[in-house]
Design an enzyme around this catalytic site. Structure first.
Site: not given
Lengths: 457, 457
Positions: B135-137
């Protein structure tokens, strides 16, 4: 453009990231004698030639002014809908179930007609699998099974000429009518007919409610009311990850048990589930003292020539508080007989009303949390009658037909069963996170059946 | 428990059913000489023995009071995170890309640490693939690539002893430092330092803005302002279904073109993209008269010994209105030189401010729809420097490193490129529904490179 029926629309509106509301079906096929290893790939290649889809496979969702409509999709994208997969070695059923678990966990894209079909090859025993995933707003479980059966044939040779499932759609096969019930609008039409029947129709419902209340005060163990279920690990919020498990059990074995107890096949199914769940929860030290409660959809069809059907939920306890398998099936049969007695005394419309009112205490509790240790029910167990003859598709024999249902919060495990002439096929779907190692239930179901057989020898 | 940084949190909050905000990386490996067909399965088997994960692979998302936190996950479920897949025959790159497209389209389950790794065997050329989804988070693109490179080794034999990627995590490999830039907080820290620099820091920004405005009035073709991009089929709402395409182009070929035009590798990348997009849109009769505009992240790092990095978006037109490939690369180089000139005159903090202000007209238009035929930009094209040496993992040679980025509405195609010493690896991700047959771009990129080579012979 056709507006969705309210009940179908519900499945779109209540869908969430953790709760995809599609249903699935895993089919296992045995290639014809003499077919080579490349048989499944050849079938896949043939299917890939298709250029059209029939309703409902060509219906795309459109949202306008907050309402949902079905619209004909003219951009048929077969490579989106049909997927050819291969299992990694060694290609055990275990690898197949892991793959179906992952695929079943993903959402269908609402930009396309809401279905996907996977042909999966590479099983070590030479069989291949077809997994169909379709949104519950498109089709309900019983109609879905009917649709699948219409795509097959009882004749091995003729089945080679059958078009792909998505070209057949829901058209009824005139040449191959099978006595499979379909659900027409379910509860909604029942409520409509109750309104038509007028106030006098409520009298029998009130009579049953009064009698139920007497049984409740007399602590009749056969009466199960919504909200008396002991909250347990199955009553948790679900994650978005699924585990699917499936196995077939021989119909004659189960029928022999049923006969010995003067019970139905359905009673044996519930007794197997009760035995397996008891042991599974015991392993985890999570078995409640009170018996688990299953919500069991019951067909209330009277006219056996009609295909239309009405379904009501009835509540049954699974006698998981009893250690003795014989005592367990007797208690379950007694509870189901008690339920059926009421069902017989009510019209379909009255039954739906009665069933809803009996669920009410649990629904109120679920909303208000008055008794947090109680749940509306613990699990949904659906038994759907399947084909009574050997079926073929693309020349291959159908050897298993396992449903993968949907989960919602507080119902983290679902068992759906299709009974066929030779095997009874169990499909179990659970939240991977909250129901650990659920696949153990397959072994425990087998053990429960063996135990039941032991009691009648 | 650690609260998420605001920029990371954004990727959780803006995620939707149609817009999953994870990023992916497809890696291709060549098994060592003499390895048997079972090599990939043996690697998979070895990885399955793992019982632990290091940060960030052991961090689970927790939401409390509307805020997101990372919490250590103590229920490591390897079978959820690591998946062994096999391609159906014939096992072409085409089948691999179809599989990665499907897998990349699905959401990560927030009940688990937000990553999954797939080992995919069955490629006809004997290679195997590893696809990482995270995930880009959790990680940004550049840091993600850095992390992957840390999991490999420049020594084939030593690489056999490497632990699984999730056990390595983001720990920096002391034995194998590579000059890969990482992004530290990006724009946010720039804004902070701008505040520190005080009002006088704005003076150069104002000077550049004034000069840009003069260029705008003088219709300087090198000046690209947010909102001048011609709206085209790439600027559509995205579906939830992805198509991934990937291909490597020889670095020496591209460097030869760069040298002949006194241009950078990045200019050649943009010229290839411009040529390919021109032809792709022409095929569909969708090529706008005005040139397409790409948002190009530019490293504004000054200190080449530091690993920390700052990134700003600069806008470049792709000269898609020009038919002549030589004229196209000259125009693109001129535009990029113009951009770099400004970049050089500004501090990183000033640059981020300037870049944001230059995007402003397009952002206002995107919000208010003042000129519906214009878009903020047409496409994001990211070029990230990759390893400069041959890398190995589990004894196998890395032969391709293709990023699969994320899409948002109005940006239905993303091209991310990793340049290595021997090949430049293009990863293209698009909405399958709105960007039809996007895989054609691979061939058109090759054609564009060949055309450029033709101009310098």
């Amino acid at each position: 453009m056709k507006r969705l029926a309210m009940v179908d629309d519900t499945f779109l509106r209540f869908e969430s990231r953790r709760q995809p509301l599609h249903i699935g079906m895993l089919m296992l096929f045995e290639p014809p004698a003499g077919a080579g290893k490349e048989f499944p790939a050849q079938v896949a290649e043939r299917l890939k030639q298709s250029t059209r889809a029939a309703p409902p496979f060509n219906q795309r969702l459109v949202r306008r002014g907050g309402l949902h409509y079905w619209e004909q999709d003219d951009e048929f994208d077969l490579a989106h809908h049909f997927v050819h997969l291969s299992l990694p070695q060694p290609g055990r059923i275990r690898e197949l179930l892991a793959m179906v678990s992952r695929v079943h966990g993903g959402h269908l894209d609402r930009a396309y007609p809401l279905w996907r079909i996977y042909l999966i090859e590479g099983l070590e025993d030479g069989r291949f699998a077809v997994y169909l995933k379709i949104h519950h707003s498109v089709v309900d479980g019983v109609a879905g099974i009917r649709m699948l059966i219409n795509m097959m044939s009882t004749d091995a040779e003729a089945s080679r000429q059958l078009p792909p499932p998505w070209e057949v759609g829901t058209r009824r096969s005139e040449t191959n009518p099978l006595p499979i019930p379909t659900r027409t609008a379910g509860g909604l039409s029942a409520l409509r007919s109750l309104t038509r029947e007028g106030l006098k129709a409520f009298t029998p419902v009130l009579r049953e409610l009064r009698s139920s209340f007497q049984d409740f005060r007399a602590k009749n163990a056969d009466l199960v009311v919504g909200g008396q279920a002991p909250r347990c690990l199955l009553n948790q919020q679900v994650s978005g990850t699924r585990r699917f498990a499936a196995q077939s059990y021989a119909t004659p074995r189960m029928k022999a048990v049923a006969k010995a107890y003067n019970a139905t096949l359905n009673d044996v199914i519930l007794a197997m589930c009760g035995g397996a769940l008891r042991r599974y929860l015991q392993d985890l030290d999570e078995l409640p003292d009170k018996p688990l409660v299953a919500a069991v959809p019951v067909s209330v069809r009277r006219d056996h020539t009609a295909l239309g059907n009405e379904v009501a939920f009835t509540l049954a306890h699974l006698a998981t508080h009893l250690d003795d398998p014989a005592a367990r099936i007797v208690a379950i049969k007694s509870c189901m007989d008690y339920n059926k007695e009421r069902i017989r005394r009510l019209s379909p419309a009255q039954l739906v009303t009665y069933a809803s009112l009996m669920l009410m205490p649990g629904a109120v509790n679920a909303l208000l949390g008055l008794t947090p240790d109680k749940a509306l029910g613990n699990i949904v167990i659906s038994h759907v009658p399947g084909p009574r003859q050997t079926m073929y598709w693309q020349g291959a024999r159908l050897s298993g037909l396992y449903p993968a249902s949907l989960l919602i919060d507080s119902a983290a495990l679902n068992i759906t069963i299709i009974s066929r002439h030779d095997t009874v096929d169990f499909g179990l779907i659970a939240c991977r996170k909250t129901v650990p190692h659920m696949q153990r239930l397959l072994e425990y179901l087998e053990d429960a059946l063996t135990e039941l057989e032991g009691t009648i020898k």
